[in-house]
Design a protein around this motif. Structure first.
Motif, mmCIF file in Angstrom:
data_model
loop_
_atom_site.group_PDB
_atom_site.id
_atom_site.type_symbol
_atom_site.label_atom_id
_atom_site.label_comp_id
_atom_site.label_asym_id
_atom_site.label_seq_id
_atom_site.Cartn_x
_atom_site.Cartn_y
_atom_site.Cartn_z
ATOM 1 N N MET A 24 78.352 41.377 94.700
ATOM 2 C CA MET A 24 79.019 42.511 94.967
ATOM 3 C C MET A 24 78.663 43.174 93.819
ATOM 4 S SD MET A 24 78.472 41.457 97.562
ATOM 5 C CE MET A 24 78.872 43.390 98.036
ATOM 6 N N ARG A 25 78.603 42.686 92.916
ATOM 7 C CA ARG A 25 78.342 44.075 91.439
ATOM 8 C C ARG A 25 76.823 44.551 90.717
ATOM 9 N NH1 ARG A 25 81.177 43.831 86.933
ATOM 10 N NH2 ARG A 25 81.972 45.895 86.996
ATOM 11 N N LEU A 26 76.003 44.667 92.021
ATOM 12 C CA LEU A 26 74.935 44.595 91.419
ATOM 13 C C LEU A 26 74.141 46.767 92.164
ATOM 14 C CD1 LEU A 26 72.019 41.012 92.808
ATOM 15 C CD2 LEU A 26 72.540 42.659 90.348
ATOM 16 N N GLY A 50 88.660 41.094 91.483
ATOM 17 C CA GLY A 50 87.640 40.944 90.917
ATOM 18 C C GLY A 50 87.129 39.787 89.838
ATOM 19 N N GLY A 51 86.835 40.052 88.322
ATOM 20 C CA GLY A 51 86.268 38.669 87.635
ATOM 21 C C GLY A 51 86.640 39.408 86.011
ATOM 22 N N GLY A 52 85.558 38.885 85.392
ATOM 23 C CA GLY A 52 85.416 39.403 84.357
ATOM 24 C C GLY A 52 85.795 37.814 82.997
ATOM 25 N N HIS A 98 77.448 35.540 80.898
ATOM 26 C CA HIS A 98 78.249 35.114 80.234
ATOM 27 C C HIS A 98 80.038 35.152 80.855
ATOM 28 C CE1 HIS A 98 80.180 38.592 77.627
ATOM 29 N NE2 HIS A 98 79.395 38.978 78.458
ATOM 30 N N HIS A 99 80.281 35.514 82.224
ATOM 31 C CA HIS A 99 81.205 35.605 82.694
ATOM 32 C C HIS A 99 82.039 34.613 82.874
ATOM 33 C CE1 HIS A 99 80.036 39.906 82.602
ATOM 34 N NE2 HIS A 99 80.984 39.889 82.821
ATOM 35 N N ILE A 100 83.065 33.839 82.803
ATOM 36 C CA ILE A 100 82.966 32.868 83.006
ATOM 37 C C ILE A 100 83.466 32.832 84.931
ATOM 38 C CG2 ILE A 100 86.211 33.351 82.800
ATOM 39 C CD1 ILE A 100 86.604 30.429 81.371
ATOM 40 N N CYS A 126 75.743 39.872 85.297
ATOM 41 C CA CYS A 126 76.561 40.282 86.554
ATOM 42 C C CYS A 126 76.966 38.928 87.301
ATOM 43 C CB CYS A 126 75.406 40.742 87.333
ATOM 44 S SG CYS A 126 76.656 41.319 88.466
ATOM 45 N N SER A 127 78.575 39.210 87.062
ATOM 46 C CA SER A 127 79.354 37.837 87.117
ATOM 47 C C SER A 127 79.270 37.543 89.063
ATOM 48 C CB SER A 127 80.766 38.035 86.918
ATOM 49 O OG SER A 127 81.801 39.395 88.364
ATOM 50 N N ASP A 128 78.918 38.134 90.201
ATOM 51 C CA ASP A 128 78.523 39.112 91.897
ATOM 52 C C ASP A 128 78.354 39.591 91.920
ATOM 53 O OD1 ASP A 128 80.273 40.204 92.869
ATOM 54 O OD2 ASP A 128 81.562 39.543 91.658
ATOM 55 N N PHE A 151 92.663 52.383 92.651
ATOM 56 C CA PHE A 151 91.939 52.651 91.152
ATOM 57 C C PHE A 151 91.113 51.604 90.380
ATOM 58 C CE2 PHE A 151 95.927 54.027 92.273
ATOM 59 C CZ PHE A 151 96.623 55.237 91.107
ATOM 60 N N LYS A 152 90.718 52.338 89.670
ATOM 61 C CA LYS A 152 89.781 50.215 88.937
ATOM 62 C C LYS A 152 90.572 49.746 87.967
ATOM 63 C CE LYS A 152 86.230 48.182 87.626
ATOM 64 N NZ LYS A 152 86.528 47.595 87.077
ATOM 65 N N VAL A 153 90.797 48.954 87.934
ATOM 66 C CA VAL A 153 92.136 48.150 86.607
ATOM 67 C C VAL A 153 91.166 47.347 85.611
ATOM 68 C CG1 VAL A 153 93.910 46.543 86.095
ATOM 69 C CG2 VAL A 153 93.273 47.849 88.856
ATOM 70 N N SER A 154 91.558 47.455 84.648
ATOM 71 C CA SER A 154 91.106 47.645 83.512
ATOM 72 C C SER A 154 91.777 46.624 82.286
ATOM 73 C CB SER A 154 90.441 48.254 82.699
ATOM 74 O OG SER A 154 89.576 48.973 82.937
ATOM 75 N N LEU A 155 92.027 45.319 82.094
ATOM 76 C CA LEU A 155 92.926 44.007 81.496
ATOM 77 C C LEU A 155 92.232 43.539 80.169
ATOM 78 C CD1 LEU A 155 93.469 42.187 85.254
ATOM 79 C CD2 LEU A 155 94.877 43.948 84.286
ATOM 80 N N ARG A 156 93.411 43.877 79.421
ATOM 81 C CA ARG A 156 92.506 43.000 78.147
ATOM 82 C C ARG A 156 93.959 41.946 77.437
ATOM 83 N NH1 ARG A 156 88.946 45.179 79.644
ATOM 84 N NH2 ARG A 156 87.436 46.452 78.340
ATOM 85 N N SER A 157 93.936 41.043 77.096
ATOM 86 C CA SER A 157 94.782 40.540 76.751
ATOM 87 C C SER A 157 94.288 39.962 75.114
ATOM 88 C CB SER A 157 94.817 38.976 77.650
ATOM 89 O OG SER A 157 95.071 37.895 76.408
#
Ligand code: 5GP
Ligand code: MN
Length: 340
Positions: free
Chosen positions: A89-91, A286-288, A109-111, A85-87, A265-271
């Motif tokens: 607020m995501r608990l 957000g984060g990830g 392991h979230h940067i 859990c990166s922050d 909207f919930k946004v998912s990003l991939r690179s």
């Protein structure tokens, strides 16, 4: 790396929690740790809290019927583990336990994780939190029961040992888990690859309606609330759509949105490597990870996509004409080789 035995010294009650909308790694790392405590620290009162909106396929994991979903008011824990859990607020509702606990441990392991616990083990190079928990438990103490959720967590966050976050250490820990005799191919099939008919239908719909932008470098698709109702799917059924968008030839960045409320909207990003999507997600609160990140954004689909596209464009421009100082720090991130 922190020692579980050391931090458990003298502890009588432990709480464990992962991020909201638990994915395979959040669920797997929490259950791996929970089963470890039940096996080797039987005198410790351990509780695991997770929202109940995870895939039903995770329920094969031993003791998953003991997971607490309703977050009752109760005595503070001596030790509270926050995993994957990166922050804070995501608990979600587990934040109350985090605040009340005498000591808190964050393993992730979230940067984008800033290390918000009293004790922190943040390794952005690790494939998954489940990989970290496997290492902390150690090969000798991993039973088949403990191995099942941990293998699931590693497999999910690496796309079954495929994404660039997969390292030799990931394979080594995967090997330890396989050696306990788990049915690993079944775990991957039933929790990762298998889709319901409706999931496949909405995936097809998202792909059919996807749009290429920026000379084919950016692809996006959006699913509306009414489409989700029509196909009778939940947000958890949409996992995997953004991955499919990402593997479109020529695409640098994939964006998938689903409507969570009116104009939200919930946004998912991939690179695929050239764009740091963690940077973009953090920019929008957000984060990830560098190659997989997310956030929540408001506006119309076009507002959201255009705002993201502007950030993607900015990064690609910078890559073409790098600022010499910034180029140095980018090189550093790229060479660590674990961007997902
Ligand atoms: P997904 O697109 O699969 O929902 O998420 C990809 C990654 O980004 C995951 O590691 C997830 O934890 C992280 N992530 C997704 N949404 C958010 C968000 O709203 N806030 C933060 N901090 N991280 C997010
Ligand atoms: Mn994870």
């Amino acid at each position: 790396m922190i020692s579980l035995d050391k931090i458990l010294e003298g502890v009588r009650s432990v709480g464990i929690c992962g991020h909201v909308k638990p994915d395979g790694d959040a669920f797997g790392s929490c259950m791996g740790l929970y089963l470890f405590l039940k096996t080797y620290y039987a005198s410790v009162q351990a509780k695991v809290y997770l929202e109940d909106n995870y895939s039903e396929s995770f329920q094969f994991v031993a003791c998953s019927d003991e997971i607490i979903h309703d977050y009752p008011v109760q005595d503070p824990h001596d030790l509270f583990f926050v995993l994957d859990c990166s922050d804070p607020m995501r608990l979600g509702n587990a934040l109350q336990y985090f605040h009340a606990a005498a000591r808190t441990v964050v393993i992730d392991h979230h940067i984008s994780n800033q290390g918000f616990g009293m004790i922190n083990e943040i390794q952005p190079d690790a494939s998954s939190t489940s990989e970290l928990i496997t290492l902390m438990i150690g090969r000798e103490r991993i039973t088949r029961q403990i191995a099942e959720p941990l293998y699931m967590g590693i497999a999910h966050d690496t796309g079954v040992f495929q994404y660039s976050c997969t390292s030799s250490r990931t394979m080594m820990t995967g090997g330890w888990l396989i050696d306990t005799g788990i049915d690993f191919s079944r775990i991957c099939d039933e929790t990762f690859f298998l889709k319901s008919y409706h999931q496949n239908q909405i995936l097809g719909r998202a792909l059919t309606e996807s749009i290429l932008m920026m000379d084919g470098k950016l692809i996006f698709a959006a699913i509306r609330r009414k489409d989700m109702d029509f196909y009778q799917v939940q947000p958890k059924d949409l996992d995997g759509i953004v991955q499919q968008l990402r593997i479109t030839r020529g695409v640098e960045c994939a964006v998938f949105l689903y409507e969570t409320g009116p104009g939200e909207f919930k946004v998912s990003l991939r690179s695929n490597g050239s764009v740091n999507v963690a940077g973009i997600a953090v920019y929008f609160q957000g984060g990830g990870h560098v190659r997989a990140a997310g956030c929540t954004m408001c506006g119309s689909v076009h507002d959201v996509v255009n705002n993201i596209a502007a950030q993607v464009e900015k990064q690609l421009e910078k890559k073409k004409n790098p600022d010499p100082e910034e180029a140095k720090s980018t090189e550093k991130t790229d060479s660590c080789g674990t961007e997902y």
